[in-house]
Design an enzyme around this catalytic site. Structure first.
Site, PDB file in Angstrom:
ATOM      1  CB  CYS A  19      36.427  49.594 -20.980  1.00 13.17           C
ATOM      2  SG  CYS A  19      37.630  49.785 -22.035  1.00 13.17           S
ATOM      3  CB  CYS A  22      40.912  46.030 -20.788  1.00 11.37           C
ATOM      4  SG  CYS A  22      40.793  48.069 -20.608  1.00 11.37           S
ATOM      5  CG  ASP A 443      18.063   9.321  -7.114  1.00 10.65           C
ATOM      6  OD1 ASP A 443      17.472   8.319  -7.525  1.00 10.65           O
ATOM      7  OD2 ASP A 443      18.722   9.308  -6.104  1.00 10.65           O
ATOM      8  CG  ASP A 648      23.123  10.284  -4.500  1.00  8.64           C
ATOM      9  OD1 ASP A 648      23.616  10.250  -5.838  1.00  8.64           O
ATOM     10  OD2 ASP A 648      22.734   9.261  -3.765  1.00  8.64           O
ATOM     11  CG  ASP A 652      21.358   9.761  -8.910  1.00 17.75           C
ATOM     12  OD1 ASP A 652      20.835   8.710  -9.394  1.00 17.75           O
ATOM     13  OD2 ASP A 652      21.329  10.251  -7.913  1.00 17.75           O
TER      14      ASP A 652
END
Length: 779
Positions: A19, A22, A443, A648, A652
């Site tokens: 659960c 844990c 871009d 790309d 950028d």
């Protein structure tokens, strides 16, 4: 935070988690281990991902921390343990076998427990004229005890392991609840006079203890099956790779196992073959269908020197390739690894569930004890029976599992569905951020355009010739990685130019390139770049304004060339807009997202492209350098917008770093899958809208899961305590409580699995691609 170069990452498969409590305990123990920087544990995948300092901590240290928390680390698969990576298929298959073995064990114990419980119920309904209650109790004592020990043993082991380390978990609740029912029944069976002396009827609860164990185990089996289906995306990706390759050795072809291929091997591909590994074509030509990996429907023609990607399909020709990347270095392996990391990550929305789960089990234990005390002290007769029933029901119905599974299962399915569509999402945080995006900055080159520009016109000035311009410009661009530079070089080589020696090469961020070119007769200082760069260098571009304006109006990019400090001409390059770019912008706009075009090109070029794709002129920024792009994003963020930058992934980088969500768009093995939050493998800009749509669908499912997980416990725990008894005389049977608990986790996982049917609102790829979609929403 330490330098990233000194930080290592390790994933460890964990046994014994049941659960969300844990998860929190393991994370807490790992994070306080010296040398550990971050630790994330995923309940759905049962994997801990740890970033640590290798000179301070190692695998033994991390395993020790997990064991100190009361859990075990599974032995590594051969692929992870060996120095040479095995095939991905072998590794995934090994994991599937382990899960199947565990599921079979769960189903066997669940089936035997339920059948035994039903048999006990039938026996206990036997006519009391034939058998006394005491006789019936003694008759069912042995099978009920067998189930308690054999099938319920896993609860005792897990609860004891947790208790030894001073904690509790889901198994603690089941162990205490079933033991209370079984132990009381044993007393009733072996010493009935004690119960009779107390004025109670000697009624046993062997049927309750066995059916609870059976239903809980059945729920875990159903949960394990559903969780196995959430990892289907990885299996399907791995299944794209062939198992053999055709090795060229001494002029002969030899079919060998894929794992035996090493870099440098020559491999022959025939029509219909899947490319086994990444490599370079050395002989022949063909058309490659990469739709199964990238979603691009149109086959790409390749010839000598071109790169090919493993798992793609050779359609028409025969060629020989040299293997360059094998095993875990291939593009497919990197995609699979990214999906694995994403599926093991957490989303910020999960933090509330984690905090609640940390104290959930102790609170439930206190609530159950209080329930027993209130019923026993103030309840109606038979007080002990009602108190015991309510105590067991509270323990059994409480379910922190649903809270722990609500977020990770949805992330697993969502990121897997994205990967099948050529959309790689780094993790839960990126997935959650994507659904909040309300502005996208695009871009131009390679994003809205094909990124394969060609020279359309060369206009010399200052007494220079076209040939001289191409020779010097082509020579300088040999050192450039920009698509425009590659186009100039390709045009120069058509005339057998561009072979001059270059020294002092400098790439000017967002502006162009500069260097010294040695021609046949002299040495020249050459500068190539934008209009803005030339003006900054004090050069007068008025003589070429007319030609530049004409080129810009046609959507072409203009590169100015200066030789020895004087303007020498310009080169116009055409880069066609992608056929899907207009649809991509339309899809974003229809989703309520503000779309911007930010480019280093001249205003006329930017406006022409914007008109073609449908971006308003007011949302176009032209003649920008990388810092300007970052500033544009900051201005949008200052307006309160959540901004995604799509580029790309190379030039950028500053803008992507400033954006709330960085999206890299590209194709092939060179795609920057490590550099962004989201990577679009296929290069189709429509995938930007699909990624955001997928994120919104995933977050909707996560919210539904969390609502169900919290509502289930908030509503049913009080009912189990007896909240309905004063008004309606209704109490909750422990068997029904066990069934409800089992179904709660299964319902959360099943709801997450609906994301496997996610379809974009409009087709992103053709029917050839894995993400071909024509329906709406989730089915």
């Amino acid at each position: 935070m330490s330098d990233a170069t000194t930080v290592a990452e390790m994933s460890l498969p964990i046994e014994g988690m049941t659960c969300a409590s844990c998860v929190n305990r393991i994370e807490r123990f790992l994070r306080k281990t010296p040398g550990v920087e971050t630790a994330t544990v995923n309940l759905a995948t049962e994997v801990a991902t740890i970033r640590y300092l290798p000179d301070v901590a190692n695998r033994a240290t991390l395993v020790g921390a997990i064991e100190s928390a009361g859990y075990d680390v599974r032995s590594l698969a051969p692929a992870a343990a060996g120095s040479r990576p095995a095939t991905l298929a072998a590794e995934v298959s090994a994991g599937d076998l382990d899960r199947a073995r565990e599921a079979r064990a769960l189903l066997l114990r669940a089936s035997v427990s339920i059948v035994t419980a039903l048999a006990i119920m039938i026996v206990m309904f036997a006519p009391q004229a034939t058998f006394s209650v005491e006789q019936l109790n003694r008759f069912v004592l042995i099978p009920a005890t067998f189930i308690q020990v054999w099938a319920g043993g896993r609860f005792y082991r897990a609860a004891w392991r947790a208790a030894r380390h001073g904690t509790t978990n889901m198994d603690t609740l089941v162990a205490i609840g079933t033991t209370a029912a079984w132990a009381y029944s044993v007393v009733v069976t072996l010493w009935p006079e004690i119960v009779v002396a107390a004025g109670l009827e000697p009624v046993s609860y062997f049927d309750s203890s066995t059916i609870i164990i059976g239903l809980v185990l059945l729920g875990r089996w159903l949960e394990a099956r559903a969780k196995g289906r959430t990892t289907g995306a990885i299996r399907r990706l791995v299944g794209l790779s062939p198992t053999t390759a055709r090795l060229v050795r001494d002029g002969e072809d030899d079919v060998v196992a894929l794992e035996s291929v090493v870099p440098g091997d020559l491999l022959r591909l025939r029509p219909g073959d899947k490319i086994p590994v990444d490599g370079i074509v050395v002989e022949g030509s063909s058309a490659i269908d990469a739709s199964m990996l990238t979603g691009e429907p149109t086959p790409v023609t390749v010839g000598p020197g071109d790169e090919v990607i493993g798992a793609t399909l050779n359609t028409t020709g025969t060629f020989v390739m040299r293997a360059t990347r094998v095993g875990r270095d291939t593009a497919l392996a990197r995609v699979v690894e990214l999906v694995r990391r994403a599926q093991g990550s957490k989303a910020p929305i999960q933090r509330l569930a984690d905090r609640i789960a940390e104290v959930f089990v102790p609170i439930v234990l206190l609530a159950a004890a209080a329930t027993f005390a209130i019923w026993f002290v103030a309840g109606p007769e038979p007080r002990l029976t009602l108190a015991l029933t309510a105590f067991i029901s509270v323990l059994v119905i409480a379910c922190p599992c649903a809270m722990g599974l609500a977020t990770p299962t949805a992330i697993m399915v969502g990121t897997g569905r994205g990967a099948e569509s050529g959309i790689l999402i780094r993790g839960g945080e990126a997935l959650e951020m994507a659904h909040r995006v309300d502005a996208v900055v695009l871009d131009k080159t390679g994003t809205l355009t094909l990124g394969r520009p060609t020279v359309s016109a060369v206009t010399p000035a200052g007494g220079h010739t076209v040939r001289e311009l191409l020779d010097l410009a082509g020579s300088l661009e040999k050192g450039s990685e920009h698509p425009l530079g590659a186009a100039i070089l390709a045009r120069a080589r058509e005339d057998e130019l561009g072979f001059g020696h270059v020294s002092g090469f400098v790439a000017l961020a967002g502006g162009g390139v500069a260097g010294t070119v040695e021609s046949e007769t002299a040495s020249h200082q050459v500068l190539i770049g934008s209009r803005r760069l030339m003006i900054e260098r004090g050069l007068d571009v008025a003589a070429l304004e007319l030609a530049a304006t004409a080129a810009g109006s046609a959507g072409q990019t203009v590169a100015y060339v200066a030789i020895d400090g004087r303007l020498a001409g310009q080169i116009a390059l055409g880069d066609p807009v992608k056929p899907t770019s207009a649809a991509a912008v339309q899809a974003l706009a229809e989703s309520g997202i503000e779309v911007w075009l930010v480019t280093g090109d001249a205003r006329a070029t930017a406006d022409a492209v914007a008109r073609q794709v449908g971006i308003p002129e007011a949302q176009v920024e032209a003649e920008t350098d990388p810092e300007d792009k970052a500033a544009t994003i900051e201005r949008l963020q200052a307006r309160g917008l959540v901004v995604a930058m799509v580029g790309d992934g190379i030039n950028d980088a500053p803008a992507i770093a400033h954006a709330d969500l960085g999206v890299a768009i590209g194709t092939g093995a060179d795609v920057a899958i490590e550099a962004s939050d989201v990577t679009l493998i296929g290069g189709d800009p429509r995938s930007v809208a699909v990624a955001i749509e997928l994120s919104r669908a995933t977050m909707a499912v996560i919210r539904q899961n969390l609502f169900w997980a919290f509502a289930y416990n908030v509503v049913l725990i009080p009912i189990a305590m007896g909240a309905l008894y004063p008004a309606f005389g209704i109490t909750l049977n422990p068997a029904l409580a066990a069934g409800a608990m089992a179904l709660s986790s299964v319902s959360v996982v099943t709801n997450s699995l609906r994301l496997r049917g996610f379809r974009a609102r409009r087709p992103v790829h053709s029917d050839h691609g894995p993400a071909a979609a024509h329906a709406d929403g989730i089915h």
